[in-house]
Structures are given as C-alpha cells and as structure tokens.
Motif scaffolding. Sequence first.
Motif, PDB file in Angstrom:
ATOM      1  N   LEU A 251       0.834  -1.207   0.000  1.00 44.95           N
ATOM      2  CA  LEU A 251       0.000   0.000   0.000  1.00 44.95           C
ATOM      3  C   LEU A 251       0.873   1.262   0.000  1.00 44.95           C
ATOM      4  O   LEU A 251       0.597   2.222  -0.733  1.00 44.95           O
ATOM      5  CB  LEU A 251      -0.955  -0.007   1.194  1.00 44.95           C
ATOM      6  N   TRP A 252       1.927   1.243   0.817  1.00 42.32           N
ATOM      7  CA  TRP A 252       2.881   2.359   0.804  1.00 42.32           C
ATOM      8  C   TRP A 252       3.479   2.534  -0.592  1.00 42.32           C
ATOM      9  O   TRP A 252       3.532   3.641  -1.138  1.00 42.32           O
ATOM     10  CB  TRP A 252       4.025   2.085   1.787  1.00 42.32           C
ATOM     11  N   LEU A 253       3.915   1.431  -1.144  1.00 42.15           N
ATOM     12  CA  LEU A 253       4.600   1.454  -2.436  1.00 42.15           C
ATOM     13  C   LEU A 253       3.686   2.019  -3.525  1.00 42.15           C
ATOM     14  O   LEU A 253       4.070   2.901  -4.297  1.00 42.15           O
ATOM     15  CB  LEU A 253       5.038   0.031  -2.793  1.00 42.15           C
ATOM     16  N   VAL A 254       2.430   1.528  -3.557  1.00 44.57           N
ATOM     17  CA  VAL A 254       1.545   1.933  -4.640  1.00 44.57           C
ATOM     18  C   VAL A 254       1.121   3.391  -4.465  1.00 44.57           C
ATOM     19  O   VAL A 254       1.000   4.137  -5.441  1.00 44.57           O
ATOM     20  CB  VAL A 254       0.339   0.957  -4.751  1.00 44.57           C
ATOM     21  N   THR A 255       0.962   3.823  -3.211  1.00 44.12           N
ATOM     22  CA  THR A 255       0.583   5.222  -2.980  1.00 44.12           C
ATOM     23  C   THR A 255       1.706   6.169  -3.414  1.00 44.12           C
ATOM     24  O   THR A 255       1.472   7.146  -4.136  1.00 44.12           O
ATOM     25  CB  THR A 255       0.276   5.448  -1.481  1.00 44.12           C
ATOM     26  N   LEU A 256       2.931   5.845  -2.978  1.00 45.78           N
ATOM     27  CA  LEU A 256       4.061   6.706  -3.358  1.00 45.78           C
ATOM     28  C   LEU A 256       4.299   6.665  -4.868  1.00 45.78           C
ATOM     29  O   LEU A 256       4.576   7.690  -5.499  1.00 45.78           O
ATOM     30  CB  LEU A 256       5.330   6.265  -2.625  1.00 45.78           C
ATOM     31  N   THR A 257       4.182   5.467  -5.452  1.00 42.66           N
ATOM     32  CA  THR A 257       4.376   5.351  -6.899  1.00 42.66           C
ATOM     33  C   THR A 257       3.365   6.209  -7.639  1.00 42.66           C
ATOM     34  O   THR A 257       3.701   6.929  -8.590  1.00 42.66           O
ATOM     35  CB  THR A 257       4.249   3.880  -7.340  1.00 42.66           C
ATOM     36  N   ALA A 258       2.088   6.153  -7.189  1.00 37.85           N
ATOM     37  CA  ALA A 258       1.053   6.967  -7.826  1.00 37.85           C
ATOM     38  C   ALA A 258       1.392   8.447  -7.702  1.00 37.85           C
ATOM     39  O   ALA A 258       1.286   9.206  -8.665  1.00 37.85           O
ATOM     40  CB  ALA A 258      -0.303   6.672  -7.189  1.00 37.85           C
ATOM     41  N   ALA A 259       1.846   8.853  -6.499  1.00 40.91           N
ATOM     42  CA  ALA A 259       2.147  10.268  -6.268  1.00 40.91           C
ATOM     43  C   ALA A 259       3.285  10.752  -7.162  1.00 40.91           C
ATOM     44  O   ALA A 259       3.330  11.914  -7.565  1.00 40.91           O
ATOM     45  CB  ALA A 259       2.492  10.496  -4.799  1.00 40.91           C
ATOM     46  N   ILE A 260       4.213   9.847  -7.477  1.00 37.89           N
ATOM     47  CA  ILE A 260       5.344  10.241  -8.324  1.00 37.89           C
ATOM     48  C   ILE A 260       4.996  10.104  -9.808  1.00 37.89           C
ATOM     49  O   ILE A 260       5.209  11.022 -10.605  1.00 37.89           O
ATOM     50  CB  ILE A 260       6.579   9.367  -8.010  1.00 37.89           C
ATOM     51  N   ALA A 261       4.421   8.955 -10.180  1.00 35.44           N
ATOM     52  CA  ALA A 261       4.295   8.645 -11.608  1.00 35.44           C
ATOM     53  C   ALA A 261       3.127   9.367 -12.276  1.00 35.44           C
ATOM     54  O   ALA A 261       3.215   9.730 -13.448  1.00 35.44           O
ATOM     55  CB  ALA A 261       4.148   7.130 -11.794  1.00 35.44           C
ATOM     56  N   ILE A 262       2.019   9.579 -11.545  1.00 37.63           N
ATOM     57  CA  ILE A 262       0.851  10.180 -12.203  1.00 37.63           C
ATOM     58  C   ILE A 262       1.134  11.609 -12.669  1.00 37.63           C
ATOM     59  O   ILE A 262       0.940  11.921 -13.848  1.00 37.63           O
ATOM     60  CB  ILE A 262      -0.403  10.127 -11.299  1.00 37.63           C
ATOM     61  N   PRO A 263       1.625  12.507 -11.779  1.00 33.95           N
ATOM     62  CA  PRO A 263       1.878  13.875 -12.270  1.00 33.95           C
ATOM     63  C   PRO A 263       2.879  13.909 -13.431  1.00 33.95           C
ATOM     64  O   PRO A 263       2.631  14.556 -14.442  1.00 33.95           O
ATOM     65  CB  PRO A 263       2.445  14.603 -11.044  1.00 33.95           C
TER      66      PRO A 263
END
Lengths: 253, 289
Positions: B74-86
């Motif tokens: 959950l940590w990994l996917v949240t941080l990944t989303a925060a970095i990769a989406i923008p």
Amino acid sequence: MTQPSEVLLQANAVSIAYGDQLAVNAVTLPIYQQRITSIIGPSGCGKSTLLRSFNRMNDFIDQVTLTGKVTFNDQNVYASDADPVAVRLNIGMVFQKPNPFPKTIYDNVAWAPKINGRRDNMDDRVEQALRQAALWDEVKDRLQESALNLSGGQQQRLCIARALAMNPLVLLMDEPCSALDPVSTARIEDLLFELKETLTIVIVTHNMQQAARVSDFTAFMENGVLIEYGPTETLFTNPENKRTEEYVTGRFG
Amino acid sequence: MTPQAQLLKKRHRISAAFKLFCLSVTCLAVSILGILILEVTLLGLPWLNADFLTSFPSRFPEKAGILAGLAGTLWLVTLTAAIAIPIGVLAAVYLEEYAKPGRVATLITINIANLAGVPSIVYGILGLAIFVRFLGLERSVLAGAMTMSLLILPVIIIASREAIKAVPSSLRQVAFALGATRWQVTRDHVLPQAMPGILTGVILALSRAIGETAPLIMIGALTYIAFVPEGPMDEFTALPIQIYNWTSRPQEAFHELASAGIIVLLLVLLIMNATAVWIRYRGSKNKFK
C-alpha cells in the motif's frame, strides 16, 4: 440598411494554402460595421477557410500558410506582435454543429468571462447573454441543468450566447443552421436581425435563400476566388458576373 | 441445388466453424485461469483470517501473516502513484498539446514505446544504481516507489496520450474561439474529457506495479520485516516478495500461506480494477460530442 457603413474588419489580398494547395486566392473583402455579410459558394470554394482566418482559427491546422493582411480596427491581426487570444476576444465564433460544453447551461455561458478574469456580476452577464441569444425565457428555470439536455436549436442559441458573453464586436458564423430544422433556423435568423443592432456579423452559408433573407452584403466565392461582392439585393437580382448569376439561380453548385 | 446455393451453404459452414473455434479458444484461456484461481483458493482460503492479515512473518507457519507485505504494498503503490501520475500525465499533455510534430517528437514517442517493453529487472538495476546507491536512499520504500515509477511511466504516458488524443479537436476549437489560452483549454476541457481514459491507464499501470517482484528484489526490499513502514525512508517488503519467499520454502504449510497471500494480492487488484471500471462509467456520462 444596405448602405455601406464603416469598415470594421477587412481581408486584404488574403491567400491561404493547405500545404501547396491554394484554398483562398488573393481575396479582398471589407466587412461593414453592424451589417450582416454572408459568404456563399459551392462546397470547397474556401469560404469557411476565409471566415476562419478572421479570428486566426486556421492557426490550429498544420501546414496552413497565409499571406496578405486581415485588419480589425485597422490593426493587422496577423502582425508579429498581435496576440491571437486577444483577437478572439473581440471576434467571436459560432460553429456548424451545435457544440455546447458538457457542463450546465450557466457554466457554458460563464466560462469565457471567467477565464478572462471578468468574474464580477456573473449572474447578470449570463442573463444578458442568454437574453441576447433569445434563450433566456426557455432556460431561466433550469440554468443548472446540463446543456446537453437542450434541443439542437436551443443548443445552437446557447452557443451564440456563449460567444456573446464576452461582448465581442464581431460574430463569425460557420453555417450555423445547417444542422437545424426550419423552425430553429427561422429563430436564429430572427435573432441575427436583433444582434446586428450592436454586432457585426459574417455568416458562411450553403443556403442561398438564407443569404438572401438575412444579409445586407453578400460575397460569392468559387475555387478560392472572390467572384463578386456587393449589396445582397444587387447580387441576387442583378449580378455583374455570369458565374454569380448561374450560382444564385441554382444552375450549379 | 444450384452452385450458388451450394457456395452459400459452404460459406455458412465456414462461418459457424470459425465461431466454434473462437469459443473454444476463449474457454481454454478462461478455464486455465479458473483452475489456477480454484487451486489457490482451495489451498489458501483456510489460512485467510484476521490473524493472517494482522501478523508479521514468522518461521512458524501458523503464526505467520501478511501485514508487512500488505502495508508495504500500500505504501509502495501510494508513493508510486504520487510520483508517476503527475510526471506521466504532464509529459502526455506536453507531447499531445504543446510539442510540434517533427523528428524530435517522433524520437521521443519511439523511445517511450520501447521503454514500455524493457524487462522490469533492468529498471531494478537502474533503481539500485541511481536511487539506492547514488542518491543514498538505501532500501527505502521511496527508492522502491521511484523505481516502480520508472517502470510504469511509459505505460501511463502512452495511455494518457491516447486519452488526450481521443478528445475531439472541435472541443479545443470552441474553447480557443472564446479567447482561451492553451493552458485554460487543457485544464478546463481537454483534461476533464480525457480523465476517464487517463485514470483507467493509470490504474492498470499501478496494478502492474503491485504485481512486480523482480525490480524490488534487485533494489533489496527485504523479505523478513516485523514492522510496518512509518515513513517513505523506512525499509519495506511487498506482497509479491512475501509470496515468492513463502513458495521457496520447503514446508508445505508455507506453500499454503503463499496461496493465501495470492488471494490478498488478487483482491487488491480486483478493487483497483473495479475502481477503473467505475471511473470510466462515470466519465462516459459527460462526454463532449
């Protein structure tokens, strides 16, 4: 009203090419203030391309080149220091297909003033634009409904209201009635007569009866060339050019 | 029978045969998947309970749980989303709305498409060299998320570009004709219209990140962790690593634990994909025509 007034907008020797294909060939066309000018001609004659050059909408098409000048209030809108965004604030446009934003009726009209920093008295602005477009009485109780629920004719009047919300000086219309039924078309034509009290209107149309009914001046184009331009009555009853006569009497096109 | 009628009969027969062929291929694929899920469920379901979800790994199978892996994922996917989406969406906006078509744009496009096909272990090596060693992020969940972001960026960019491309140009023209700048057109019209497509692509990309194991092993995500990461700089493990670790143990009980872990992973994926479907459904209502 078929007397010329002051020239507000003018194409000066305008030629427009898509790649190496010439679409508009050295057209000079003065547009008179608070008059309705229609541009007629067979499909592919360059009338829409010419219309879109007045507010620089051809900028968005790749490989379009324009030579000559389009002047608005004696300023060349294609000058290197001219801002196309500023040009479009003064010269509004209505398209062939009714194309409201998929938002509420209110937001459709309010969007242009909003992005241009005119947020004060927004309700009044919206009401005024909708009244000008003769739509207010039909929608005043459902401003927060989606614009997509309106009929085609109402949608097109909403698009006119949306363009009017910026109080432009010129309204360009690209076959605004071609997707509408005769009743809706008649309403828009009535509206044009009211609008020209304050606005200058240029309308491209396929429909010669429409040009004859609504416009003060008519330009006839063929193959990118302006064949004849003059008061509508003269052009339809006593044209100088043989091709014009053949076209307006329905012998081709 | 006339030759004409005979020919027609033959054509109908071929058509029916093709339909049968497609149906059997579909059944084959679905049944293989079905058998897999069935086996995993039979093995893992008895182990799936509250204790399993709230315990840390242990060398005793009956005490072992998935909490560290679940929290890490959950940590990994949240941080990944925060970095990769923008980054991904902005890159797509630039390429579609601003960049002039030409040789440079084509070069970038081809490169992005190629990057989407690079093996994930290569991204792991890159992450190890740059984020873990060079930037000194150690084996943190942040380093993992940055590596995963690299991995899924091409997918997000490609999906977002397609979604932006599908917005009718007439919508842009209307907005421009009202005296809008490109940013205003993009913000108020293009992005809202493209959002369902962008989010679908984003969620599919994140689903891929959840299932990836190789790059995380490469950057040194641990398998035995008896705590939940409390910040982006903490060490972590993830569901697929935990599952992989359990399957590689000799005891049968750990294999069953792995199955239970797979069920948890599948449920997380299912929730994400259901979200994507729901977003797409909602977005389809306000479409510009």
